[in-house]
Scaffold this motif. Structure first.
Motif: not given
Lengths: 313, 313, 313, 313, 313, 313
Positions: B260-261, B264-265, B269, B272, B279, B283-285, B295, B299, E143, E168
């Motif tokens: 999952x990680x 997620x990355x 990316x 981005x 960012x 990220x992270x959510x 997302x 996933x 950012x 990330x």
């Protein structure tokens, strides 16, 4: 002369209090102006057991053919011989290794520095002047290097102001020694430039400052590098682990023994690969007498091959 | 037998006071002669939560398929699971990494040494002898290694005389573990030779001396490596940062979470790269509920693909 | 119960995951719940050469009279005997010494900690519970101490969370051991309070945190302190330099030899003070046969006096 | 001779490979058998600026009266003079100070050791033998000490086997130098015994081992201590911060200047105590011309008093 | 949102006590909520000598063309100019270098962290909230990055919890700065992932933990990195040795001088290669006036070529 | 003015590039010329929770009566309160403690230095000049000290050139703060002289050099000492272990809780001394409900006594 560069020159001189005057160089007497001296007689006396020829200044000269063979040596093979002789203080480590895969092999050319002390330094300069000699500085030593030498420098583990060479002088050391190498208990500068030059080097740090606040106190005298006493003319061998300084009288035996160790490892590995043995059954010595015999045969055969290959017959 | 090699053999023995006698080897009882013991019952009791099968001596055996998946793990992914479980003491670093790009993955085979103390060591030898067993030494442990094992050695961070293997034994470890690997809180020798062998290794130092002045006090007992308590059978995973020792009961969850990680990355990316977000917006959510939904879709899809790819259906 | 103190209590428990439940304490079996065990049989086997009586749990008990004599020992005198026996790994230093002038003497009571690992710790707790025993924690060990003991603790050199005692428990150790002492490869807390308590202590650090994030894994098992292997019951002797762990079988000889060394130094100093000799003429051995004879006479006389003084017949 | 002590004697010899033979001692030539030599001529040349008399071997001899005055010096006062002269490499610190409140003052008697190397050491022994001289060892140097000397030893910062003296030889150094003192970039042993002897000492470590695995390579030659170059005969002054090595030509000026600095501080403190000034108004130089004048008066008066007190007319 | 990832998100927030709320971002005022502020006026005043244009927030903006030329700089060339100006505190080293062959060049964007202290942090959060601003955290700074920036972070040399970015955010820094780079006196995480991203980075450690137990206290304020004071907008240049922070007013002169130094080295090397000169005859300044003249010609010619090549003429 | 002293004065100035000009001192605005500013408003905002009065410049002023009570505090008692509040970054250690038995208590007066950078420093000087203010230097801060203050200095852990005071200025600090104290993450000089002055001091090193190559960048701004964030006006408390910086809003609770802890320890010790209990039966919380009750009675009684004693009724 260009102003910028001239300033650079002046500064480097000031740092060392040690600059050049002109005049012909007669090294054997030149070095008599250094603080700590070690005469040709001393050098000969204290390396009396070395079995080879010598340089004019008395420094032992391990033959080129043995230097060549020494390129295959590694630290463990040297340890095997030297510890048996009771020489446990001939190894130094903790260095950054410039080109990890490239072996360092050559004859030790030793240089010693001490913290600058003006009263002492002024006398040394005056003595040099009286004899028509140039002042002592790092280049004094570098200009004396011979093909096959490794420059071994005790500059007290200094980082800032302890940079024995930058890329210019490193290049010259490479040219003068024919790629011999450098070992410095201190630092270098211009690491970027030095990285592109194909000569082995062992150093503690890199730093942007030039050498300074030190005085050159001895050339080709006994010096200490880490826990090793290094004599001029020692065979210097470096690998990924560190640097060995081998007294000349043990060079031949070290090389011969290394042949046997390498053959031993070769055979052991072959045996491992057959998949029939546990490590303790073949290494370090086979338990089965038959295997021991087999190994002896193998050793004899391979040693003969090596000799032939080297044209030693 | 060749004199030179024989001496080498004798010396290695002397160093450890631990040499081989002949005789058949019955390891399960053999190890009863070590100073610190950890019985099969102990091992089973203290790793009671491990969900997989075990070796005959009770050591947990994380399945090969999971070892295979673990090759993609890195320290951060493991940290994410273990810190959540409250396991903050499973990581060790400060090692030299032999092949930085090559992942270390395998089952922990643990070995412990203590400073040599003759009265204690003599008893251990005598106990071994009484049971017709070979003396304890580093090869004792090495000869017990299984495919997929990582040899994990606590030799007290020693440099000189703390060299668990040279290139010969390293080669054998590689053969015996099928390239599993080595983690030693201590040193190795023959770094030049070892560098050419394709097995991951984590060590503190390299040194030319052989192992000595120590006694092997435990095999497959709980040991300490840095700030980690390592149990036999832990999943060992190493990357450029250091080494994780994962208790078997967390292996599956760690791997699933890492999937999952990574997804997620991957998605972050991609976002981005669209160039539309700061960012902190993705990220992270993601802050935007629509993005979060996007997302979630991504996933789900990617997890399904991974499962299929692994044939897990 | 007061809220503030209760919280302190809870926290200390949480930190160790190791708290007390009630119930009668039967230590000999209690310690069977620790991770690493070393049975009475093991202890007896591995200290088979000790010539004195033992505690009920098998731990060697160097007699009180010898402890008393050992108060005059210093590191060099112990070194003289142990190095001759080939015991070079019995000394540890690098400690802060609480009361530099006060000798540390006593019988080693050993304790080992490892980094906390919950799966392992939970099993240990459960095992303890099944046998109606209290959980393992630092107080478990402290409550087992006997007069004449020195608490010797391997807590991995930890500073933060590695504080084996504060001033309360230090006070209790002092009471229980009758001022025996503490050696910890780790830290203590409440240094201000501890400084006022009259018991020798050797520690690496002081820190305000309480012990935590560790688990007690062994009581009276073999442990490592620096480069020493310590067995339960060793004679522990500390001076300004560091701490020696003397195997019981060498205690008597060490003490007798120390008598001779002290008489030798006494005589040498007397000779120096006469002002007639260079150091090398009388120390370490007089060159003049007459002086050697004179010394022999002196030695004999003084040894006899010492014996008499001690009432040894 | 007593067996125990004899063994101790043998061992100490073996450690150094440097034992005594009998015969009369003629030190001036005796020291010619050491590896690194620094002749009387060298010594005189390189300390040409020293204004005082010399010892028979050429070593500068700062007069006793100045040694006496130097007992009040501290590091900052010396720094003030030496940095102005451009001598920034005369200070070494990082030592353990045996008696922090007791000033160290005396003339440098220098000794240098290098790692033992048998081929070199054997030549040195043979040379000594040929001249009917005793072997070189630490006592060789100690037996040459004069009242007012400070023994300054470069033994490479060694801890184990780097112990220049134990309490016996320390006692002898105290007697021979009349309490002069010891500075060692290395270690001492018998710290307990040494603590009771009333002589200043600066050392890096204490250790129970005797000196070994080294060879004495120079007596009264230029040596390095930390970042200082020390010449034989330098005035050695130590306080709580570290040790200064003052070239003899600067001793008088340093002492005179220290008088002024102390009077300056005395006056400034008096002014502070009046409570009328901020620190920046009186220190380091008063802003108010009247205060400056007042200070000048005070200085003149106090200097005159000091002179009178010292009977300098 | 996925549970696993959400937890990760929460944890990262908890660690920093610094999480995102929604809302538009107006950075110029946003940064007024940080503990230590350095206003646009301050920034302009304290970098008054910079000869180029500025960013809207007052930060100096060294032109792109000079950044381009700076890609050839190394530490020694910068040292030559800065030490002459008396700027000896602009260099920092002791970093791990991610891609040793890849030059680091860009404009300093500075960030400062301090140990978390809740009372202070809560005020900062509240202040931010009152102004409708997001909380301060590492992403706040990231950012704000511009193309050509190098992110320079003072996070107190922390290893654990001192990881300014993982792969990330490192990826995002790379995108935002167009490959500018990162210098952190602290650590990074995800070293494996970061190794695959093509941007220069200088860091002290890598660690699996995320950033935590700190608070962001300043953006584009003066900060300390090792022994350097870094001002926002400094030209950051890194090579294998370390990182230089060049005040903008010296950028042009540094680059011009570097041209001369490189031409000087080029010419010297050529001369070496002719094999007619000793190093001291041509380096650093030729002794022979003819050679000096020859060099001057060469320099002039090469400088002209360079100018032409750059289209500057 | 005397030449010698004048030179000393000039040098100290040169070192800092920060010398005095005359003129009346209006501190509140004077400090506006420092590089990093923290206004009265900032100070009040960021310490909004402090319950006591303030100095005119906004700095919190913990009342004298509480300072007095704080003299009995030690690190563990403070830890107990602060960790419960979640303030784990308020402690710094690793200092040399000048007078180990003497408690350090006072209000934090903070000072920050950065490496000297001339362009920045010149602007600061010019700004000061424009406002008719003296240059910033260490004395600038010292002259602002108030009774009860502790001077807390972040000078980057520097040893050489990092000496915040010598014995003269230390004496003045003592006078100005009424013996408050000094905490410096850096060094002091004149240790011999300072040792005789009766004020607590915590420092990393001592060195003979004066302060230099730095610039004073902030007075009474937030600073970092080790792992602590220190705010002006924090209660500073130091014992043998290290130094705590207590936010004013926790002072009262810390002191009250310390009372309870001390009573708890008092009672526990009494119980131990009765000889009827094991440590785990009475410490940290008695298992027997009767004992708990007994303790509660004792606590209540002793707290009442304390209150009465302090006249708090």
């Amino acid at each position: 002369m260009n102003r910028v560069i001239y300033k650079k020159f002046l500064r480097a001189c000031g740092a060392l209090s040690l600059c050049l005057s002109g005049g012909a160089l007669f090294w054997p007497s030149a070095v008599r102006a250094q603080l700590i001296t070690f005469s040709k007689q001393d050098l000969t006396d204290y390396t009396a057991k070395e079995p080879f020829e010598r340089f004019p200044d008395g420094r032992p000269k391990v033959p080129d053919a043995l230097l060549e063979r020494a390129r295959d040596l590694n630290s463990e093979e040297i340890w095997a011989t030297l510890q048996e002789k009771g020489y446990n203080n001939q190894f130094a480590d903790g260095f950054q290794v410039l080109h990890p895969g490239k072996p360092l092999v050559g004859r030790a050319f030793t240089v010693q520095f001490m913290p600058l002390r003006q009263d002492v330094d002024q006398i040394a300069q005056q003595k040099a002047k009286e004899r028509g000699l140039p002042r002592l500085m790092n280049q004094t030593a570098i200009d004396m290097l011979q093909p096959g030498d490794v420059l071994v420098v005790d500059i007290m583990g200094k980082k800032v102001d302890g940079t024995i060479v930058g890329d210019n002088l490193f290049y010259y050391v490479m040219k003068a020694t024919h790629g011999g190498g450098l070992v410095v208990d201190g630092s270098i500068r211009d690491l970027n430039g030095i990285s592109e030059i194909d000569m082995p080097a062992y150093f503690k740090f890199s730093d942007p400052t030039p050498i300074g606040n030190v005085m050159l106190t001895g050339i080709n005298i006994p010096i200490r590098i880490g826990n090793a006493t290094v004599m001029p003319g020692d065979l210097v061998v470096g690998d990924r682990e560190g640097v060995y300084f081998i007294p000349p009288q043990f060079v031949k035996e070290t090389l011969d023994r290394a042949d046997e160790i390498r053959i031993h490892d070769e055979w052991t590995k072959k045996k491992f690969d057959e998949g029939k043995y546990k490590s303790s059954e073949v290494y370090s010595t086979p338990k089965d007498p038959k295997l021991r015999e087999e190994y002896q045969e193998y050793l004899k055969k391979r040693l003969a091959e090596l000799k032939k290959q080297r044209g030693e017959n």
